[in-house]
Design an enzyme around this catalytic site. Structure first.
Site, PDB file in Angstrom:
ATOM      1  N   ASN A  28      -4.217   7.899   9.204  1.00  0.00           N
ATOM      2  CA  ASN A  28      -3.199   8.920   8.977  1.00  0.00           C
ATOM      3  C   ASN A  28      -1.911   8.446   9.636  1.00  0.00           C
ATOM      4  O   ASN A  28      -1.895   8.171  10.841  1.00  0.00           O
ATOM      5  CB  ASN A  28      -3.634  10.260   9.582  1.00  0.00           C
ATOM      6  CG  ASN A  28      -4.891  10.801   8.919  1.00  0.00           C
ATOM      7  OD1 ASN A  28      -5.038  10.711   7.701  1.00  0.00           O
ATOM      8  ND2 ASN A  28      -5.800  11.348   9.708  1.00  0.00           N
ATOM      9  N   CYS A  86      -4.496   5.748  25.362  1.00  0.00           N
ATOM     10  CA  CYS A  86      -4.236   4.802  26.455  1.00  0.00           C
ATOM     11  C   CYS A  86      -5.064   5.188  27.680  1.00  0.00           C
ATOM     12  O   CYS A  86      -5.571   4.303  28.393  1.00  0.00           O
ATOM     13  CB  CYS A  86      -2.749   4.761  26.794  1.00  0.00           C
ATOM     14  SG  CYS A  86      -1.753   3.768  25.647  1.00  0.00           S
ATOM     15  N   HIS A 122      -1.193   7.162  18.768  1.00  0.00           N
ATOM     16  CA  HIS A 122      -1.598   5.803  19.167  1.00  0.00           C
ATOM     17  C   HIS A 122      -2.445   5.352  17.982  1.00  0.00           C
ATOM     18  O   HIS A 122      -3.489   5.960  17.703  1.00  0.00           O
ATOM     19  CB  HIS A 122      -2.388   5.849  20.480  1.00  0.00           C
ATOM     20  CG  HIS A 122      -2.870   4.514  20.983  1.00  0.00           C
ATOM     21  ND1 HIS A 122      -2.735   4.101  22.301  1.00  0.00           N
ATOM     22  CD2 HIS A 122      -3.521   3.502  20.344  1.00  0.00           C
ATOM     23  CE1 HIS A 122      -3.270   2.905  22.452  1.00  0.00           C
ATOM     24  NE2 HIS A 122      -3.766   2.507  21.282  1.00  0.00           N
ATOM     25  N   HIS A 126      -4.841   4.400  15.171  1.00  0.00           N
ATOM     26  CA  HIS A 126      -6.305   4.365  15.146  1.00  0.00           C
ATOM     27  C   HIS A 126      -6.778   4.389  13.702  1.00  0.00           C
ATOM     28  O   HIS A 126      -6.140   4.984  12.834  1.00  0.00           O
ATOM     29  CB  HIS A 126      -6.905   5.541  15.928  1.00  0.00           C
ATOM     30  CG  HIS A 126      -6.346   6.864  15.531  1.00  0.00           C
ATOM     31  ND1 HIS A 126      -5.125   7.311  15.980  1.00  0.00           N
ATOM     32  CD2 HIS A 126      -6.832   7.835  14.721  1.00  0.00           C
ATOM     33  CE1 HIS A 126      -4.874   8.501  15.456  1.00  0.00           C
ATOM     34  NE2 HIS A 126      -5.883   8.847  14.680  1.00  0.00           N
ATOM     35  N   ASP A 128     -15.430   9.775  17.561  1.00  0.00           N
ATOM     36  CA  ASP A 128     -14.425  10.845  17.505  1.00  0.00           C
ATOM     37  C   ASP A 128     -15.005  12.101  18.149  1.00  0.00           C
ATOM     38  O   ASP A 128     -16.161  12.459  17.912  1.00  0.00           O
ATOM     39  CB  ASP A 128     -14.027  11.116  16.057  1.00  0.00           C
ATOM     40  CG  ASP A 128     -12.750  11.939  15.965  1.00  0.00           C
ATOM     41  OD1 ASP A 128     -11.728  11.396  15.480  1.00  0.00           O
ATOM     42  OD2 ASP A 128     -12.758  13.117  16.374  1.00  0.00           O
TER      43      ASP A 128
END
Ligand code: AMP
Ligand code: ZN
Length: 115
Positions: free
Chosen positions: A88, A8, A99, A101, A31
């Site tokens: 995951n 966020c 969050h 992804h 990443d």
């Protein structure tokens, strides 16, 4: 967002991050600890802790959008269009950021079954 959430903060601009893709619903960025030569995260702007939560609250349009963007990025970035898409869900599956992804990884061979 109930409590501090690093994704966020990225989406809100609090943590400066280059977006590889963005629209009104999702963003994508590299990443920070890539596990493959190319490793992109596709993240909904709305906070859903897990896929399970998003499946309940986010609805099929959001989930479809995440996969659509993951597919477009993977096809564009993966050598010969090859890539793997991973979500995951929960600690037992190795989720560390709560969050939702989608990982889009490419550029090396990926074993099956995954570890
Ligand atoms: P997961 O283990 O599926 O929850 O994946 C979380 C991913 O977020 C990991 O691959 C981390 O390397 C990645 N990550 C954590 N913090 C950041 C950040 N600030 N920017 C980009 N990626 C991050
Ligand atoms: Zn969040």
């Amino acid at each position: 967002m109930a409590q501090a959430c690093i994704f966020c903060d990225i989406i809100g601009g609090k943590i400066k991050t280059d977006f590889l893709y963005e629209d009104g619903d999702v963003v994508a960025f590299a990443d920070i600890r890539p596990i493959a030569p190319d490793h992109v995260l596709v993240v909904p702007r709305a906070h859903h802790a897990t896929l399970t939560d998003a499946a309940g609250d986010g609805g099929p349009a959001l989930l479809g959008k995440l996969l659509k963007v993951a597919g477009d990025l993977g096809a564009a970035r993966g050598p010969e269009g090859g890539y793997r898409v991973v979500i995951n869900n929960g600690a037992a599956a190795g989720q560390t950021v709560y969050h939702l992804h989608v990982h889009v990884i490419s550029g090396r061979h990926f074993a099956w079954p995954p570890g």
